[in-house]
Design a protein around this motif. Sequence first.
Motif, PDB file in Angstrom:
ATOM      1  N   UNK A  30       0.835  -1.216   0.000  1.00  0.00           N
ATOM      2  CA  UNK A  30       0.000   0.000   0.000  1.00  0.00           C
ATOM      3  C   UNK A  30       0.865   1.261   0.000  1.00  0.00           C
ATOM      4  N   UNK A  31       0.288   2.328  -0.516  1.00  0.00           N
ATOM      5  CA  UNK A  31       1.005   3.597  -0.558  1.00  0.00           C
ATOM      6  C   UNK A  31       1.315   4.096   0.859  1.00  0.00           C
ATOM      7  N   UNK A  32       0.297   4.032   1.726  1.00  0.00           N
ATOM      8  CA  UNK A  32       0.508   4.361   3.139  1.00  0.00           C
ATOM      9  C   UNK A  32       0.669   3.026   3.854  1.00  0.00           C
ATOM     10  N   UNK A  33       1.872   2.726   4.365  1.00  0.00           N
ATOM     11  CA  UNK A  33       2.097   1.398   4.953  1.00  0.00           C
ATOM     12  C   UNK A  33       1.038   1.022   5.996  1.00  0.00           C
ATOM     13  N   UNK A  34       0.529  -0.191   5.855  1.00  0.00           N
ATOM     14  CA  UNK A  34      -0.498  -0.666   6.804  1.00  0.00           C
ATOM     15  C   UNK A  34       0.149  -1.646   7.759  1.00  0.00           C
ATOM     16  N   UNK A  35       0.689  -1.091   8.808  1.00  0.00           N
ATOM     17  CA  UNK A  35       1.441  -1.906   9.753  1.00  0.00           C
ATOM     18  C   UNK A  35       0.686  -2.012  11.061  1.00  0.00           C
ATOM     19  N   UNK A  36       0.805  -3.195  11.672  1.00  0.00           N
ATOM     20  CA  UNK A  36       0.135  -3.383  12.958  1.00  0.00           C
ATOM     21  C   UNK A  36       1.004  -2.747  14.033  1.00  0.00           C
ATOM     22  N   UNK A  37       0.506  -1.701  14.688  1.00  0.00           N
ATOM     23  CA  UNK A  37       1.369  -0.973  15.638  1.00  0.00           C
ATOM     24  C   UNK A  37       1.794  -1.815  16.835  1.00  0.00           C
TER      25      UNK A  37
ATOM     26  N   UNK B 138       1.464  -8.962  -8.064  1.00  0.00           N
ATOM     27  CA  UNK B 138       2.043  -7.992  -7.130  1.00  0.00           C
ATOM     28  C   UNK B 138       1.500  -6.604  -7.456  1.00  0.00           C
ATOM     29  N   UNK B 139       0.882  -5.984  -6.476  1.00  0.00           N
ATOM     30  CA  UNK B 139       0.369  -4.624  -6.655  1.00  0.00           C
ATOM     31  C   UNK B 139       1.240  -3.694  -5.809  1.00  0.00           C
ATOM     32  N   UNK B 140       1.868  -2.741  -6.448  1.00  0.00           N
ATOM     33  CA  UNK B 140       2.745  -1.805  -5.719  1.00  0.00           C
ATOM     34  C   UNK B 140       2.243  -0.387  -5.936  1.00  0.00           C
ATOM     35  N   UNK B 141       1.953   0.295  -4.842  1.00  0.00           N
ATOM     36  CA  UNK B 141       1.450   1.655  -4.952  1.00  0.00           C
ATOM     37  C   UNK B 141       2.545   2.623  -4.508  1.00  0.00           C
ATOM     38  N   UNK B 142       3.176   3.260  -5.481  1.00  0.00           N
ATOM     39  CA  UNK B 142       4.292   4.192  -5.236  1.00  0.00           C
ATOM     40  C   UNK B 142       5.278   3.600  -4.231  1.00  0.00           C
TER      41      UNK B 142
ATOM     42  N   UNK C 208      12.835  -9.510  -8.035  1.00  0.00           N
ATOM     43  CA  UNK C 208      11.712 -10.293  -7.522  1.00  0.00           C
ATOM     44  C   UNK C 208      10.409 -10.159  -8.300  1.00  0.00           C
ATOM     45  N   UNK C 209      10.337  -9.204  -9.217  1.00  0.00           N
ATOM     46  CA  UNK C 209       9.093  -9.104 -10.005  1.00  0.00           C
ATOM     47  C   UNK C 209       9.142 -10.032 -11.224  1.00  0.00           C
ATOM     48  N   UNK C 210      10.322 -10.568 -11.487  1.00  0.00           N
ATOM     49  CA  UNK C 210      10.459 -11.483 -12.642  1.00  0.00           C
ATOM     50  C   UNK C 210       9.536 -12.682 -12.446  1.00  0.00           C
ATOM     51  N   UNK C 211       8.788 -12.993 -13.489  1.00  0.00           N
ATOM     52  CA  UNK C 211       7.914 -14.163 -13.422  1.00  0.00           C
ATOM     53  C   UNK C 211       6.595 -13.891 -12.723  1.00  0.00           C
ATOM     54  N   UNK C 212       6.421 -12.688 -12.208  1.00  0.00           N
ATOM     55  CA  UNK C 212       5.154 -12.354 -11.560  1.00  0.00           C
ATOM     56  C   UNK C 212       4.420 -11.311 -12.398  1.00  0.00           C
ATOM     57  N   UNK C 213       3.123 -11.242 -12.196  1.00  0.00           N
ATOM     58  CA  UNK C 213       2.367 -10.167 -12.836  1.00  0.00           C
ATOM     59  C   UNK C 213       2.479  -8.955 -11.919  1.00  0.00           C
ATOM     60  N   UNK C 214       2.806  -7.824 -12.521  1.00  0.00           N
ATOM     61  CA  UNK C 214       2.997  -6.620 -11.707  1.00  0.00           C
ATOM     62  C   UNK C 214       2.071  -5.506 -12.194  1.00  0.00           C
ATOM     63  N   UNK C 215       1.409  -4.884 -11.272  1.00  0.00           N
ATOM     64  CA  UNK C 215       0.662  -3.665 -11.581  1.00  0.00           C
ATOM     65  C   UNK C 215       1.100  -2.644 -10.534  1.00  0.00           C
ATOM     66  N   UNK C 216       1.747  -1.602 -11.012  1.00  0.00           N
ATOM     67  CA  UNK C 216       2.244  -0.624 -10.045  1.00  0.00           C
ATOM     68  C   UNK C 216       1.826   0.796 -10.415  1.00  0.00           C
ATOM     69  N   UNK C 217       1.688   1.601  -9.377  1.00  0.00           N
ATOM     70  CA  UNK C 217       1.385   3.020  -9.585  1.00  0.00           C
ATOM     71  C   UNK C 217       2.631   3.798  -9.205  1.00  0.00           C
ATOM     72  N   UNK C 218       3.020   4.742 -10.033  1.00  0.00           N
ATOM     73  CA  UNK C 218       4.224   5.525  -9.711  1.00  0.00           C
ATOM     74  C   UNK C 218       4.173   6.903 -10.369  1.00  0.00           C
ATOM     75  N   UNK C 219       4.966   7.813  -9.799  1.00  0.00           N
ATOM     76  CA  UNK C 219       5.140   9.132 -10.407  1.00  0.00           C
ATOM     77  C   UNK C 219       6.498   9.184 -11.111  1.00  0.00           C
TER      78      UNK C 219
END
Lengths: 200, 254
Positions: free
Chosen positions: A69-76, A139-143, A163-174
């Motif tokens: 996720x763009x804003x890391x979703x971490x368990x505090x 693999x979905x990568x948001x920025x 690590x993205x080799x061989x995987x389907x990747x959809x990423x959002x980036x600027x």
Amino acid sequence: MIWFENVRLSYGDKVVFPGESLHIAPGERVALMGPSGSGKTSLLRMAAGLTKPTSGRVQVNARRLAYAFQEPRLMPWRTAAENVNVVLSDQPATMPEARRWLAAVGLSEAADKFPAELSGGMKQRLELARALAYDGDLLLLDEPTKELDAETKRVIMLLLREHVKGRTLLMATHDMAEATVLAERIYVIDRDGILPAQMQ
Amino acid sequence: MNGRLWAKRILVLAFWLGVWALLAGLVERELLLPGPWEVAKRLFALTATWGFWHITLVSLGRILLGAALGTALGVALAIGTSRFAFLRTVLSPVLSVIKAVPVASFILLVLIWVGRDILPCVIVVLMVAPVVWSSVSAGIRTTDRELLELARVYRFSPWRTLKRVYAPSVGPYFLAACHTCLGLAWKSGVAAEVLTVPVRSIGRELFEAKLYLESVDLFAWTVVVVLCSTALEKILSAAVTGLGRRPAWGGERP
């Protein structure tokens, strides 16, 4: 792998996508570029099944889906290593694997720290380590490198490229450099819709 | 706890015992106000009998069973009403009614349907469940939606979602509810015993002491109620503090 068919997405009066189609084949690596608010994250969320399109169809044929996720979703309340391990078996047996992934993103020293003790860049690397550890075929990568300094960004890009080799990747980036290194196809989202960009 | 604090507490206790002794001395009638010394003597005499421990343990067991069942019911209702909107719509008025009805009315109403021996337990369930229900529901509502999305994306099992996402968010609410409910359970349980006088109960002893104008006994059993309540609260506080410190219950993080 991913089909967006005549997808319309609107939030109240604001129309994000009037009716877009996009197909991403298995193993294909696609980057989405565009200004902030153009709908890159919305497209990723629809692929992850977190946002439903107002109309149209989104079909994803993935065995396992990992999402940074763009804003890391971490368990505090969990340490960095535990935050990675939670997508593995969540048992002590996979903690060494979780630590290996943290080491890969340069966070071995922070493995036992809680998210509140980490900087923005460290949190983002932790989010990436978790997504890579999950071993998803999609693999979905948001920025993914938004918060990183130049040197860390270079290291992470190398890791991602491996690590993205061989995987389907959809990423959002600027970042065009990031898009060209990691993706085979780049799409630009603007007011005219989702358009393929010219690759050099 | 340091010695200074203990000394302070002993001084406060001594002050109030002194006030009690002074008032008893002024009244000079044991029937109206027995002195602390007479009550203490009676309490020691009672504790020397097997019957005292039997009665106290039966009452304690009955009330704790009610508290445990009420807590389980409250948690189940919170999960059910958070998950299903129609259940929330149907059960919300029940929650409001239970909260508004006085304990005494409940006791007399429930007495029509259930036997006097299990009535205190039922009353405790009715008193505890709504508090736990409200509190746990609030905890569920405040659970981080983003972490729930994370659990969805990474296909957490329901158990893992409960353990890793809900428990740390709901934990502090649940523990606070348990803390509140213990006092409530004890008070409502003893009140129900007084009104229904089940065999072998502290409530029956209080009722009979009042009936036969045994003021010393009445005070002695009231002291037992206070001591039991304090002891239970201390035990629960220690457990709550211990659990609350654990990360799985939302504690120990910077």
